[in-house]
Enzyme design. Structure first.
Site, mmCIF file in Angstrom:
data_model
loop_
_atom_site.group_PDB
_atom_site.id
_atom_site.type_symbol
_atom_site.label_atom_id
_atom_site.label_comp_id
_atom_site.label_asym_id
_atom_site.label_seq_id
_atom_site.Cartn_x
_atom_site.Cartn_y
_atom_site.Cartn_z
ATOM 1 N N HIS A 96 1.306 -1.248 -0.265
ATOM 2 C CA HIS A 96 0.466 0.168 -0.276
ATOM 3 C C HIS A 96 0.642 0.655 0.614
ATOM 4 C CE1 HIS A 96 0.836 -0.690 4.401
ATOM 5 N NE2 HIS A 96 0.663 0.621 4.305
ATOM 6 N N HIS B 115 1.852 3.919 1.904
ATOM 7 C CA HIS B 115 2.083 4.470 3.338
ATOM 8 C C HIS B 115 3.774 5.001 3.107
ATOM 9 C CE1 HIS B 115 -2.107 4.376 5.749
ATOM 10 N NE2 HIS B 115 -1.962 4.525 4.980
ATOM 11 N N ASP C 107 5.870 5.014 5.435
ATOM 12 C CA ASP C 107 6.549 3.798 5.682
ATOM 13 C C ASP C 107 6.649 2.081 5.293
ATOM 14 O OD1 ASP C 107 3.980 3.671 6.552
ATOM 15 O OD2 ASP C 107 4.934 2.061 7.745
ATOM 16 N N HIS C 108 6.050 2.266 3.883
ATOM 17 C CA HIS C 108 5.995 0.971 3.065
ATOM 18 C C HIS C 108 7.237 1.644 1.434
ATOM 19 C CE1 HIS C 108 3.237 -1.223 5.968
ATOM 20 N NE2 HIS C 108 3.757 -0.075 6.572
ATOM 21 N N HIS D 81 -7.518 -1.369 6.102
ATOM 22 C CA HIS D 81 -6.078 -0.566 6.422
ATOM 23 C C HIS D 81 -6.552 0.636 5.476
ATOM 24 C CE1 HIS D 81 -2.652 0.988 8.205
ATOM 25 N NE2 HIS D 81 -2.255 1.385 7.106
ATOM 26 N N ASP E 197 0.469 -3.837 6.352
ATOM 27 C CA ASP E 197 -0.252 -3.704 7.196
ATOM 28 C C ASP E 197 -2.224 -4.123 7.009
ATOM 29 O OD1 ASP E 197 2.196 -2.049 7.987
ATOM 30 O OD2 ASP E 197 0.945 0.265 7.997
ATOM 31 N N HIS F 225 5.027 -4.822 10.716
ATOM 32 C CA HIS F 225 6.123 -4.117 12.000
ATOM 33 C C HIS F 225 6.169 -4.741 13.367
ATOM 34 C CE1 HIS F 225 4.710 0.305 10.902
ATOM 35 N NE2 HIS F 225 3.821 -0.067 9.734
#
Ligand code: ZN
Ligand code: FE
Length: 257
Positions: free
Chosen positions: A54, A56, A58-59, A113, A137, A175
């Site tokens: 996805h 985001h 942090d990805h 998410h 996530d 995570h």
């Protein structure tokens, strides 16, 4: 296919898939480029694919830099994420098939998410080999992702798809949230013996700073409340027999926790 878990940012994991035969590699959700570049150098491997779950930061944070170093890399992501993933070239839908290092994968469309979230499920290719699920996530060890863009109903649908995979599937979530997740889970299901045991194990692992990812789907089904919205102990705790309502209340409690 060799899988390496690379810690990144404060609590992210990047997964690097290595094909030793061809000396090529793929990464799942590169939060940042640096740990990937170091690992590729150690392996002497070339990056050929980025599998994003996805959009985001942090990805996908490492996408651009990795593309600069390996311009031939193909960036995969969900079709619904069009325009949100840097460098995306392949737009995947649920049911799409792909392969890497002699392993075959199916794409799962798992919104909740985010509205575009996908997961990559590499089927086992031999009876003694586990399946590998890269779920970003969506599902966490002991928990699930927050609902930023999707509805509880969508998330229940998405987690139902995950739950229908074989028990001997490894869960590569993005995570290290497991200890906190299991503490919450235990507050909901204090009489779940498997959960009590798992919490103790994970407490020990985290004291030694050991990673708790990957997890196994079989263990998640027995201990993760977010795969148990329709189990009577959860429904009793949530005071509803309606599956989606049960999940909604559970997610709401976790958000407040
Ligand atoms: Zn996310
Ligand atoms: Fe994340």
């Amino acid at each position: 296919m060799q899988i390496y878990r690379l810690p990144a940012l404060s609590d992210n994991y990047i997964f690097l898939l290595h094909d030793p035969k061809r000396q090529v590699a793929a990464v799942v959700d590169p939060a940042e480029a640096e740990p990937v570049l170091i690992m590729l150098q150690n392996l002497g491997a070339t990056l050929t694919a980025i599998f994003n779950t996805h959009h985001h930061g942090d990805h996908v944070g490492g996408n651009r830099t990795l593309l600069q170093h390996f311009p031939q890399t193909v960036v995969y992501g969900g079709a619904v994420d069009q325009g949100r993933i840097p460098g995306q070239q392949v737009f995947l839908q649920g049911g799409d098939r792909l392969s890497f290092a002699d392993r075959h994968a199916t794409v799962l469309f798992v919104p909740g998410h985010t509205r575009a979230h996908i997961a990559y499920y590499f089927e086992s290719s031999a009876s003694d080999e586990p399946g590998e699920l890269f779920c970003g996530d969506t599902l966490f060890a002991g928990g699930c992702g927050r609902l930023f863009e999707g509805t509880p109903g969508q998330m229940v649908q998405s987690l139902s798809q995950v739950r229908s995979l074989p028990d001997n599937t490894r869960i590569w979530c993005a995570h290290e949230y497991t200890l906190n997740n299991l503490r919450f889970a235990h507050s909901i299901e204090p009489d779940n013996e498997a959960l009590t045991q798992r919490l103790a194990t994970v407490q020990q692992q985290r004291q030694q700073q050991e990673p708790t990812v990957p997890s196994w789907l079989g263990i998640e089904k027995r201990t993760n409340p977010f795969l148990r919205w329709d189990i009577s102990s959860i429904q009793t705790a949530m005071q509803t027999a309606d599956p989606v309502q049960s999940f909604t209340r559970l997610r709401g409690k976790k958000d407040q926790w």
